[in-house]
Scaffold this active site. Structure first.
Site, PDB file in Angstrom:
ATOM      1  N   GLU A  78       5.626  -3.333  -8.005  1.00 54.07           N
ATOM      2  CA  GLU A  78       4.274  -2.952  -8.644  1.00 54.07           C
ATOM      3  C   GLU A  78       4.104  -1.092  -8.654  1.00 54.07           C
ATOM      4  O   GLU A  78       3.260  -0.834  -9.126  1.00 54.07           O
ATOM      5  CB  GLU A  78       3.087  -3.019  -7.858  1.00 54.07           C
TER       6      GLU A  78
ATOM      7  N   HIS B 232       1.903   3.386  -6.466  1.00 52.42           N
ATOM      8  CA  HIS B 232       1.244   3.101  -5.265  1.00 52.42           C
ATOM      9  C   HIS B 232       1.560   4.866  -4.747  1.00 52.42           C
ATOM     10  O   HIS B 232       1.746   4.661  -3.528  1.00 52.42           O
ATOM     11  CB  HIS B 232       2.148   1.831  -4.256  1.00 52.42           C
TER      12      HIS B 232
ATOM     13  N   ASP C 195      -0.383   4.559  -0.163  1.00 48.40           N
ATOM     14  CA  ASP C 195      -0.738   4.350  -0.590  1.00 48.40           C
ATOM     15  C   ASP C 195      -1.217   4.645  -2.036  1.00 48.40           C
ATOM     16  O   ASP C 195      -1.831   5.749  -1.695  1.00 48.40           O
ATOM     17  CB  ASP C 195      -1.326   2.392  -0.489  1.00 48.40           C
TER      18      ASP C 195
HETATM   19  C1  ACM Z   1       3.003  -6.561  -2.176  1.00 50.26           C
HETATM   20  O1  ACM Z   1       1.377  -7.736  -2.174  1.00 50.26           O
HETATM   21  N1  ACM Z   1       3.013  -5.974  -3.612  1.00 50.26           N
HETATM   22  C2  ACM Z   1       4.400  -6.465  -1.480  1.00 50.26           C
END
Ligand code: ACM
Ligand code: ZN
Length: 764
Positions: A330, A267, A194
């Site tokens: 995201e 991420h 991440d």
């Molecule tokens: C997430 O909670 N961004 C998958």
């Protein structure tokens, strides 16, 4: 029967609840997750030094697990022999089992070792908890005679763990996997990369270890606290490939598949910090130090694809799982919009926009993984711009992603935030440890139905199961992680294993209370909210009452109405309390000796709209429908920090119109309410709120509310008063609350509709 045996059985039965009255010897099993069918017999089997075990070679792992469990946990050693038999029965489904315990012995039947393993987990729960931590010193283990026939409802029964935001030791990861196995869960989703850290050794890219695995410091407190402060401590680490192999082997021996997640295209800031050429700008950046969504995402260029293929080559060597999780959530498109390469690629490939470029990215990675015999799984954003042909969707932003995917013939795994995010608060107590937000109490997890109601029976076959997610921004250590995971993981195990018609929350709670002893023996730091009180304001023939409840049986609720702490001598709650004025109720659960849980406090503000009629033109979102529209005028305000409690109402992307009709024309001085403002959770206070006051003579005045700060960064309040009101009877009030709109670029959830959360409407 030996006297000792009888005494042991008697002591065991004392420690268990729900003993059947008609026979002192029958001990009601307390198994979690609840098995499909259990038939009890009026006898028991005793394991001792004379007991022998035999097994079909296909069921060897399970048989040896049982042997080790008994031999490590007690002084007993099993011999070879037919007292405990593991028999292959090919008529059973792969994860199903039959467990038979009689006076003569124990028989386990299954068609696979995995099925037999689940029989062993059931059997284990029929044995004293002392075997879990080697404190059982008797020479005999008495086991209730019964027949259990059991099989799971869903094939995917998972738990996730984010080790990027905070890292956990290999020993702890194994302990987590042990718990999954005990609860008959079969998938561990390991979130390894991440923005804040890359946690898996990739030999071809040493800077992932040197740079990406560490951040210079970490945000202190909540993301919403301003200004942001940092702890100044370098943080990080990574798992070596040897450690990863060890975990995968360990899990395999417990029939748990480990699915690795390598996040792309978003991420990815930690990776880009080490290799800036993987991003769009080639500019140096650092491993993220705070939480959130970051704009640095992989640029879909040759270097990135070569990098990701190399990374995946090493990942595939370590993880034999059918599925590889490629993230997909995201990923802000800001960098791609301003990148010459990305824009050129969009033109060259004839793509419509950046969402289609993401789809191009994921489809390319899918083709690579498919060519290696693997399948991809990704968060539901992978639907945007078109779903890769063979992808499985993990639906987290509610269930609409799952519905869309299943209707187009793709498999789905359910992890909606509303029921599966175990990083949310689980209690309304204000002294809970800091959490990301939200409110997901045990009962809500337990009540989850993984099959979205929009699906037909045929379509629902695409729902493989569900998974609990544990994101660790606010979970810095192992004890805290256990506190968040347990007992919600137990509730989820029953959601995914047990038959829905058999589920019963009260019964689950009673088994859980018993299960605490096993969790204690396993040294698991579970949260215990079983002795909390739940209160409800109810209306009956125009009168208001307050009702108090607690989950467990056989205890008292003592309460006070004068603001004093309840004690063992306070009034015992027997029936609903009439409410005719503003009141503070304090209550707690007591046994004969002492207070068990924390004190519950509820202030009831008996304002002028309590008991009025309220209508809202839209239904609140079903995951956040609280006490319904009436909850907005029941005299009880929502929590300052848990927008998911039953007093807040949540609406997703909808303009709402709230009408309050007074019983009789009423003079009022002011109206006030609050909005939750948690932008990290996509919750925004509307910018314009209109109010209409309808007088008794149908004259209307219109005005507006201006949201203002409340002192709490998560709450905006609105307060409205006008001097002309007080002497004029008012028939009706209308509030027009538009949705904030689409979440802007650069914010978490950019491009999605915002949520509106509204609290009690207080009329004075
Ligand atoms: C997430 O909670 N961004 C998958
Ligand atoms: Zn680019």
């Amino acid at each position: 029967m030996h006297i000792k045996k009888l005494i042991a059985l008697f002591i065991l039965s004392l420690s268990l609840v729900n003993c059947k009255e008609e026979s002192a010897q029958v001990i009601q099993p307390q198994i979690i997750p609840l098995p499909d069918a259990v038939e009890l017999m009026d006898s028991f089997f005793s394991i001792d030094e004379s007991t022998g075990i035999t097994y079909d070679d296909n069921l060897k792992v399970s048989a040896l697990f049982l042997k080790d469990f008994i031999e490590n946990g007690s002084p007993i050693h099993l011999k070879e022999g037919n007292d405990i038999q593991f028999k292959l029965d090919e008529s059973l489904k792969p994860e199903a089992y039959i467990l038979m315990v009689s006076k003569e012995g124990i028989t386990i039947k299954a068609s696979t070792d995995q099925g037999a393993f689940y029989a062993v987990q059931t059997l284990r729960q029929l044995m004293p908890v002392g075997l879990e931590n080697d404190t059982f010193s008797e020479n005999e283990i008495a086991i209730q005679a019964l027949i259990v026939k059991d099989e799971p409802q869903f094939s995917y029964r998972g738990m996730h763990l984010d080790v990027a935001r905070h890292m956990f030791s290999i020993d702890f990861i194994k302990k987590y996997i042990d718990a999954l196995a005990l609860l008959k869960m079969n998938t561990f989703h390991w979130h390894l990369t991440d923005d804040q850290g890359w946690r898996i050794e990739i030999k071809k890219y040493p800077k992932l270890q040197e740079v990406s695995a560490y951040r210079d410091e970490t945000l202190v407190g909540h993301y919403s606290d301003q200004p942001h402060q940092f702890d100044g401590n370098r943080y990080g680490g990574y798992y070596t490939q040897e450690e990863v192999k060890d975990v995968v082997q360990y899990a395999k021996a417990r029939f748990v598949t480990v699915i690795p997640e390598i996040e792309m295209p978003g991420h990815a800031q930690a990776a880009i910090a080490a290799y800036p050429e993987l991003g769009c700008t080639d500019e140096p950046i650092e491993v993220a130090k705070k939480w959130g969504v970051f704009e640095e995402i992989y640029c879909p260029n040759q270097k990135t694809f070569a990098f990701l293929e190399d990374v995946l080559d090493e990942v595939l060597e370590l993880f034999p799982s059918k599925y590889i999780h490629i993230g997909g959530d995201e990923a802000p498109k800001t960098r791609w919009k301003n990148c010459v390469h990305c824009q050129g690629l969009i033109k060259k490939e004839g793509l419509k926009d950046e969402h289609h470029l993401q789809s191009y990215f994921i489809t390319k990675m899918e083709a690579y993984l498919n060519s290696k015999g693997r399948q991809i799984i990704g968060w539901d954003e992978i639907l945007e711009g078109g779903l890769a042909p063979n992808a499985t969707v993990m639906s987290w932003r509610g269930t609409s992603g799952a519905v869309e995917a299943a209707k187009s013939g793709h498999n789905v795994v359910m992890t909606p935030t509303s029921h599966c995010y175990f990083d949310y608060y689980q209690s309304e107590n204000e002294d809970e440890p800091l959490a990301i937000g939200g409110f997901l109490p045990l009962e809500k997890v337990y009540g989850f139905n993984p099959i979205p109601e929009e699906l037909t029976t045929e379509e629902s076959k695409y729902v493989l199961g569900a998974q609990g997610n544990i994101w660790t921004e606010y979970i810095p250590n192992e004890k805290h992680l256990e506190y968040m995971a347990f007992p919600r993981m137990l509730a989820l195990s029953e959601v995914v294993w047990s038959q829905p018609e058999q589920k019963n929350y009260k019964n689950f709670v009673s088994r859980l209370e018993n299960f605490h002893q096993r969790l204690d023996a396993l040294d698991i730091n579970y949260a215990n909210h079983l002795y909390e009180i739940e209160g409800d304001l109810i209306s009956d023939e125009g009168k208001s009452y307050y009702e108090l409840k607690t989950l467990t049986e056989g205890k008292n609720i003592n309460y006070s109405l004068d603001g004093s702490e309840p004690t063992i001598n306070s009034k015992v709650y027997e029936s609903k309390i009439p409410i005719t004025e503003s009141t503070t109720i304090k209550a707690a659960v007591f046994n004969e000796e002492k207070q068990l849980g924390k004190t519950f406090t509820q202030h009831i503000n008996y304002h002028k709209a309590v008991g009025a009629k309220i209508t809202i033109n839209k239904q609140p979102h079903k995951a956040y429908s609280g006490s319904g529209a009436e909850g907005l005028i029941n005299g009880i305000s929502g929590s300052d920090s848990r927008y998911g409690d039953k007093e807040w109402l949540g609406f997703w992307g909808e303009d709402i119109e709230i009408t309050i009709d007074f019983k009789e024309p009423t003079k009022i001085n002011s109206i006030e309410t609050r909005f939750y403002d948690g932008n990290g959770q996509w919750i925004y206070t509307p910018e314009h709120i209109a109010i209409r006051i309808i007088f008794d003579n149908d004259e209307v005045i219109a005005n507006k509310f201006l949201p203002e700060s409340s002192g709490n960064p998560n709450l905006k309040k609105v307060f409205w008063e006008q001097s002309i009101l007080s002497n004029r009877p008012i028939k009706r009030v209308k509030l027009l609350v538009p949705n904030y709109g689409i979440i802007p670029e650069g914010k978490q959830g950019a491009g999605n509709k915002a949520w509106t959360f509204i609290d009690e409407i207080i009329v004075n």
